[in-house]
Design a protein around this motif. Structure first.
Motif, short mmCIF file in Angstrom:
data_model
loop_
_atom_site.label_atom_id
_atom_site.label_comp_id
_atom_site.label_asym_id
_atom_site.label_seq_id
_atom_site.Cartn_x
_atom_site.Cartn_y
_atom_site.Cartn_z
N THR A 1 0.86 -1.30 0.08
CA THR A 1 0.07 0.08 -0.02
C THR A 1 0.91 1.23 0.01
OG1 THR A 1 -0.10 -0.10 2.57
CG2 THR A 1 -1.90 -1.07 1.24
N GLN B 1 -11.51 3.18 -6.32
CA GLN B 1 -11.41 2.56 -5.03
C GLN B 1 -12.42 3.06 -4.08
OE1 GLN B 1 -7.31 3.68 -3.59
NE2 GLN B 1 -7.23 1.82 -2.41
N MET C 1 -13.29 6.16 7.17
CA MET C 1 -13.89 7.46 7.24
C MET C 1 -12.58 8.30 8.06
SD MET C 1 -16.21 9.71 7.50
CE MET C 1 -15.81 11.33 8.16
N LEU C 2 -12.15 9.24 7.57
CA LEU C 2 -11.10 10.16 8.30
C LEU C 2 -11.80 11.41 8.47
CD1 LEU C 2 -7.96 8.71 6.69
CD2 LEU C 2 -8.71 8.47 8.77
N SER D 1 -3.47 7.09 0.29
CA SER D 1 -3.81 6.09 -0.51
C SER D 1 -5.01 5.05 0.24
CB SER D 1 -2.83 5.31 -1.07
OG SER D 1 -2.85 4.46 0.01
N GLY D 2 -6.09 4.49 -0.42
CA GLY D 2 -6.89 3.66 0.21
C GLY D 2 -6.15 2.70 1.16
N GLY D 3 -5.11 2.28 0.97
CA GLY D 3 -4.59 1.11 2.10
C GLY D 3 -3.97 2.02 3.20
N GLN D 4 -3.51 3.26 3.05
CA GLN D 4 -3.06 4.09 4.18
C GLN D 4 -4.09 4.46 4.92
OE1 GLN D 4 -0.88 7.02 1.69
NE2 GLN D 4 1.05 5.85 2.03
N ARG D 5 -5.20 4.95 4.39
CA ARG D 5 -6.47 5.15 5.14
C ARG D 5 -6.89 4.19 5.89
NH1 ARG D 5 -8.87 8.34 -0.01
NH2 ARG D 5 -9.75 6.18 -0.49
N ARG E 1 -5.13 1.92 7.14
CA ARG E 1 -4.22 1.65 8.45
C ARG E 1 -4.43 2.57 9.36
NH1 ARG E 1 1.50 0.27 5.42
NH2 ARG E 1 0.77 1.15 3.69
N THR F 1 -7.24 3.94 9.83
CA THR F 1 -8.12 3.77 10.92
C THR F 1 -8.14 2.60 11.85
OG1 THR F 1 -9.48 2.29 9.11
CG2 THR F 1 -10.04 4.86 9.14
#
Lengths: 584, 614
Positions: free
Chosen positions: A381, A427, B423-424, B480-484, B486, B488
């Motif tokens: 990621t 995404q 959700m951030l 990025s989606g994965g970072q978001r 992580r 949360t």
């Protein structure tokens, strides 16, 4: 201050006809209104003179007739003026909202990503409302008041110039006071609008993140933060409202000041026994003093309303004047004809990019994909996978290097034509309140019922749609209980309906169960036989049959090849692959 | 209107009375000024004019003017203070009420309307209450003054005033009735505009990607057209008001004169002059009264909007909360961390149940996973644990106590929830991780960092120039989606909860990060119970127990290996993940063998699963 003035000027220019027309109406209504008391006065005089003799209702009919006629004229023009303003105000608001909405599509994502939903909403609704409701209401009666003012001044000058100067000096002193108050009000109105925008944004976010707030028992903290912003609104609006409320009393103070000026000057003139002032002249001036205050009053409210409109206009203009994406974005093909579809060769040539210039995400990336290939992009990621796609879509522009589709640089292709040839599943699933049909067909034209049904079936949505009371016409909203996976299926269906030579799936199936995914994959494979497709995914089933796998790490493509080749390499791909079998 | 009175404290009522007094004095002072000007006029007519006398009267007028201004300033200051505090109070309560809603109650409202209700509607109420009372008092006081003076004149003149008032009343009613109905539509379409603007900004990438500019514009323009039409109707209706009432005033004067002519013509010649004087006096008072009506009108003009706004605010304040604090729970040490017994759930108003007869247990320290097809009810099941929704029937226990017995804070503070959609909030990274009630003390940066390390977020946070102080853009657009995901996850870790709930929260993570994350959780949250919903077998295969769901029911339970043996649904899922589509790149047998190879792992408590099954 950014462009609010120009915006208001533009609105006035665009509505000049209506403004002039309503001004004329206001002047005519004002004339009728001025003549009316004279008629009533004449009636009174007639009565007084004829009291001694025979008197019947019939005698005053001519007076009544002309008074009522004047009243009708007054009513007609006043109502016409108001109706004109009401209608034009509605359209001014509408045009601003439509312009704002169109503009949002031309602002680069790097800017819109920073927008707060609530703040933009309050510009669309509240600020537009303030502009549209104030601008014409203040402009329409302006000339009528100006004419009144000038006429009064002429009459006053003819009666006695000394006294007139005294009244003007008194009014002027009052006006200075008013000007100070009006000037002080401005910044507070701005503060108030900004505080409200920030409060709205926070409220909006608290509501969209409601689930998290609840689950983390964060209601108290959110309330504290809300109260802080609420306090800011409270402080600024107290000041703004108080100062605005001062205008009216200051105006009547002003007219009282002219009273005093009139009588004192008159007395001084009399006591000096010089000049030509008569008792009657003074009595007239006592009448003029409040009369002159009325148009003055209007002028001040005009300035105050304009000031408020200016604050809102600045906020609206800030969005309307935001930088736009490159000009080619909305460029159509030269002859305006629908060009035949591209075949789908994609090439990245030494592309360097960072969302912030000092923070490079992609370093000198070069890659070539032939039409019809299925490319999978994998990597940890944050490796730059979505960035790769963002650049291909021209959501962002690379700092260096170029991207070509069918050998044509995308900058020459024009964004609209580029997007016509790419179907994309993002995404973040995005659906809007509307029927499932609208959500799938979306902007694609000419989707037949038969094809739509096929797509719904291919995407594994048939069962879900079948359970809905109105099938495809069921309206979905954020209140509907639709699962994240089902939403993903909808967005995939939307991309399939578009039927483009290039397909991008960015984590498109992450929340979908693997059996459904398999079905979708088959459908996509059937559809994309001659199409280039880019698939970002973590699941093996999605990527291992790709023609080519790009393995990305820290903004570079570190490995490239087929599944088996990469496994043999024993590099990052193989490490990622094997990590799924290792226990935690 | 009782919406407002509830918020007025005793002190405010006193202040309100003072400001009303201010208005009354203001009116008295203003009415006194003409008397002194008339006095000066008389003085001036005298033979031996004394300038000092004039100056004296002038000073009195100036004093009265200052007095009137001072009264207005004091009255205005008090009333804006009360009005603003009132709005602040209502806003704060509306927001608190909104936050007290569970998802169940919030779903009764359109979320875009919630924002309007919390902001714009309250402003309308504020505007009315800042100007309304003063206008009202002013109008009433003038009215009373005039009425008293009018009382001893010929009754027939009163008829004219009565008729004029009736006309004004009918006019007002017609306008308000027309406007109020349409005003409701205006509000509705403003909500729709708000929603569409929100959707537009949220989905701007999709709009671009699909060249959906025309489509989006069409939808927006349709709403805007409707809003504009309703707006114009309301504006038109209201714009009749001012001319209508001005015409009434002039009409009244004309009527008084006509009636006067009639009365005078019938009277004796001797009485006529005094009747004429009465008429002139009466007409001036009638104008005064109508002037008061105009003042009233300015206040009344706001009423349709205020009524609707108040209604919309009250709807929130009066909405019952279904999910409330329990009396307090007695926790049992040896009870399972989470247990469901015959739980059913259906969304309110929906015909069929989303969950049917769900029973399962998660013992303390266990990892329990749910897997199943899209839309089978997995997320819904998780939502029931922190009571975001209330189960329709059945019993859910945490630590042996019914979740309905817990105070909501107590219940939710035991849980670290990671939602499906990352959700951030628009805050710093640190602020996003240190989110939520944590028993009264904010986490220090060290704890935040520790949580981020466990959540596998520390590394990419440190790569940002501002590290933990990096501002998170709307919806986390700068991650990025994965970072978001992580972030949360780190947020949940930061609370150090007893129970973790992961709602498909690893979907955007690569397998390596996924594994490292689970490893870090095992080390740093050793005693915690993990409840995981996932689509990937790799994420859950080492769970103590896996429940397979299908259409709202549990159709299989056991460890990965047990399910691979005896659960066809599970087998299908596993097959679909490890078998390529169309082109098979790895032979089936090899993949399945490697799948089973994990069985020998030392930290896999395959036996623990059976104890948990009731």
């Amino acid at each position: 201050m950014s462009g609010g003035r120009e915006l208001l000027r533009k609105i006035i220019r665009q509505n000049s006809k209506i403004i002039v027309l309503s001004m004329v109406c206001a002047v005519l209504a004002a004339i009728a209104q001025a003549l009316l008391p004279m008629q009533i006065q004449r009636l009174g005089d007639y009565l007084q003179q004829n009291m001694g003799g025979d008197l019947g209702l019939g005698d005053i009919v001519p007076f009544l007739r002309s008074a009522i006629a004047l009243l009708a004229v007054f009513a007609f023009f006043f109502i016409t003026q108001n109706l004109l303003v009401a209608k034009a105000s509605g359209y001014i608001g509408s045009n601003l909202r439509v312009d704002l909405n169109d503009k949002l599509n031309r602002i680069p994502l790097s800017v819109t990503d920073k927008y707060m939903v609530g703040d933009i909403q309050s510009r669309f609704v509240k600020d537009v409302d303030t502009i549209s409701s104030s601008i014409l209401n203040t402009f329409a009666p302006a000339p009528a008041n100006l004419i009144k003012l000038v006429l009064l001044l002429i009459v006053m000058f003819m009666t006695d110039p000394f006294m007139t100067i005294a009244v003007i000096v008194a009014e002027f002193a009052g006006l200075v006071l008013l000007a100070v108050v009006v000037q002080k009000t401005g910044p507070h109105i701005k503060d108030q609008m900004e505080a409200l925008g920030s409060l709205t944004s926070f409220t909006e976010e608290s509501i969209s993140g409601h689930m998290v707030v609840k689950a983390f028992h964060c209601e108290e903290d959110m309330k504290k933060e809300f109260d802080q912003r609420n306090e800011r609104v409270s402080t600024s609006s107290k000041k703004a409202q108080f100062l605005q409320g001062l205008l009216q009393p200051l105006l009547s103070f002003n007219s009282n000041l002219s009273y005093v000026a009139v009588v004192v000057t008159a007395a001084a003139l009399f006591s000096m026994r010089s000049g030509s002032l008569t008792i009657g002249g003074m009595a007239a001036f006592i009448l003029y003093a409040p009369m002159i205050a009325e148009p003055m009053n209007a002028v001040i409210s005009f300035v105050s309303a304009l000031q408020q409109a200016l604050v809102s206009a600045d906020r609206v203009a800030e969005v309307l004047n935001a930088p736009e994406m490159n000009e080619d974005v909305h460029k159509k093909t030269d002859d305006g004809q629908k060009v035949e579809k591209l075949s789908g060769d994609v090439e990245f040539e030494h592309v360097t990019f960072g969302y912030e210039p000092e923070q490079i995400v992609l370093h000198d990336l070069s890659a070539k994909v032939k039409a019809g290939q299925k490319v999978a992009i994998v990597g940890p990621t944050g490796a730059g996978k979505s960035t790769f796609v963002n650049l291909l879509m021209r959501f962002y522009e690379p700092q260096n290097g170029r991207i070509l589709v069918d050998g044509i640089p995308v900058t020459e292709l024009g964004q609209e034509r580029l997007h016509d040839n790419i179907a994309m599943v993002l995404q973040d699933t995005w659906t809007f309140e509307g029927s499932i049909r609208d959500n799938i067909v979306y902007s694609t034209e000419g989707v037949t019922e038969e094809r739509l049904n096929k797509i719904v079936e291919d995407c594994g949505l048939s069962y879900y749609v079948g359970t809905l009371p109105e099938g495809l016409d069921t309206v979905i909203s954020e209140r509907s209980d639709i699962s994240a996976g089902q939403k993903q299926l909808l967005t995939i269906a939307r991309a399939l309906a578009k039927d483009s030579p290039i397909l991008i799936l960015d984590e498109a199936t992450s929340n979908v169960d693997t059996r459904s995914e398999l079905l979708i994959q088959r459908a996509i494979d059937r559809l994309t036989r001659d199409r280039t497709s880019f698939v970002i995914a973590h699941r093996l089933s999605t990527i291992q049959n790709a023609d080519c796998i790009f393995v990305m790490k820290d903004g570079d493509v570190v490995e490239m090849g087929k599944h088996e080749e990469l496994l043999e390499k024993n590099g990052l791909y193989s490490e990622l692959y094997h990590s799924q079998f290792e226990p935690a | 209107m009782n919406l407002v009175f509830k918020y007025l404290k005793k002190k405010d009522i006193l202040l309100l009375a003072i400001s009303c007094l201010c208005v009354i004095f203001q009116v008295i002072f203003e009415l006194k000024i003409p008397e002194f000007t008339a006095g000066i006029a008389l003085l001036v007519q005298k033979e031996n004019l004394m300038f000092s006398d004039v100056l004296h009267n002038g000073m009195i007028i100036l004093l009265l003017a200052f007095g009137s201004l001072a009264m207005a300033v004091v009255g205005g200051y008090i009333i804006t203070g009360i009005g603003t505090d009132l709005a602040t109070g209502i806003r704060s309560d509306v927001f608190a009420k909104l936050m007290s809603f569970s998802l169940q109650e919030a779903s009764d409202f359109d979320s875009s309307s919630l924002v309007t209700r919390c902001t714009r509607n309250i402003e309308s109420v504020l505007m009315f209450w800042t100007f309304g009372p003063l206008l009202l008092v002013r109008a009433l006081f003038t009215f009373v003054l005039a009425a008293v003076k009018m009382g001893n004149t010929d009754i027939r003149w009163i008829y004219t005033v009565g008729t004029a008032s009736l006309f004004a009343l009918i006019l007002l009613s017609v306008v308000f009735l027309t406007a109020t109905g349409k005003m409701m539509d205006v509000q509705t379409y403003m909500d729709v505009i708000n929603r569409q603007v929100g959707e537009h900004i949220g989905g701007i990438r999709v709009v671009h990607a699909f060249n959906a500019y025309g489509f989006q514009k069409k939808a927006f323009d349709v709403t805007d057209r409707k809003l504009t039409d309703f707006n114009i109707t309301v504006n038109k209706a209201v714009s009749i008001l001012a001319p209508g009432l001005t015409v009434t005033i002039y009409g009244l004067t004309i009527a008084v004169f006509a009636m006067g002519t009639h009365i005078i013509s019938q009277a004796d010649i001797a009485q006529r002059p005094s009747l004429y004087a009465d008429m002139i006096e009466f007409s001036s008072y009638a104008t005064l009264i109508m002037g008061a009506v105009v003042f009233l009108m300015r206040g009344l003009g706001m009423i349709p909007d205020v009524l609707i706004s108040s209604k919309r605010i009250k709807e929130i304040l009066d909405h019952p909360t279904v999910i409330n604090d329990g009396p307090g729970a007695t926790v049992k040490a040896d009870a399972p961390a989470v247990s469901f017994e015959h739980v059913y759930f259906g969304y309110p108003g929906a015909a069929s149940n989303v969950l049917e007869d769900i029973s399962f247990r998660a013992l303390k320290g266990e990892t329990v996973a749910f897997i199943g097809n899209t839309g089978c009810g997995k997320s819904t099941l998780l939502n029931l644990i922190p009571r975001l929704y209330e189960a329709t029937s059945g019993k859910i226990e945490i630590n042996g106590a019914d979740i309905r017995d817990y105070a909501l804070g107590d219940l939710r503070n035991r849980i670290g929830y990671v939602p499906q959609k990352a959700m951030l909030f628009s805050d710093t990274v640190a602020g996003n991780i240190d989110f939520g009630d944590d028993g009264g003390f904010a986490r220090g940066l060290n704890e935040i960092k520790k949580a981020a390390m466990t959540g596998q977020a520390h590394e990419f946070i440190m790569q940002k120039p501002e590290g933990y102080d990096t501002q998170v853009q709307r919806g986390g657009a700068n991650f990025s989606g994965g970072q978001r995901q992580r972030l949360t996850i780190s947020r949940a870790v930061c609370r150090d909860p007893e129970i973790y709930i992961f709602d498909d929260s690893f979907s955007a993570l690569d397998f390596k990060t996924d594994r490292q994350l689970r490893k870090a959780l095992k080390e740093n949250a050793a005693g915690a119970t993990l409840i995981i919903v996932a689509q990937r077998i790799a994420t859950i295969r080492y769970a103590d127990r896996i429940y397979v769901m299908d259409n709202g029911k549990i159709v299989g339970e056991g460890t990965h290996d047990e399910l691979m043996e005896n659960c066809t649904v599970y087998q299908e899922i596993a097959h679909s993940q490890f078998v390529g589509t169309g082109k098979v790149t790895s032979p089936d047998g090899e993949v399945l063998k490697s799948l089973k190879a994990g069985t020998g792992s030392p930290d896999l408590k395959s036996g623990a699963g059976k104890e948990g099954v009731k």
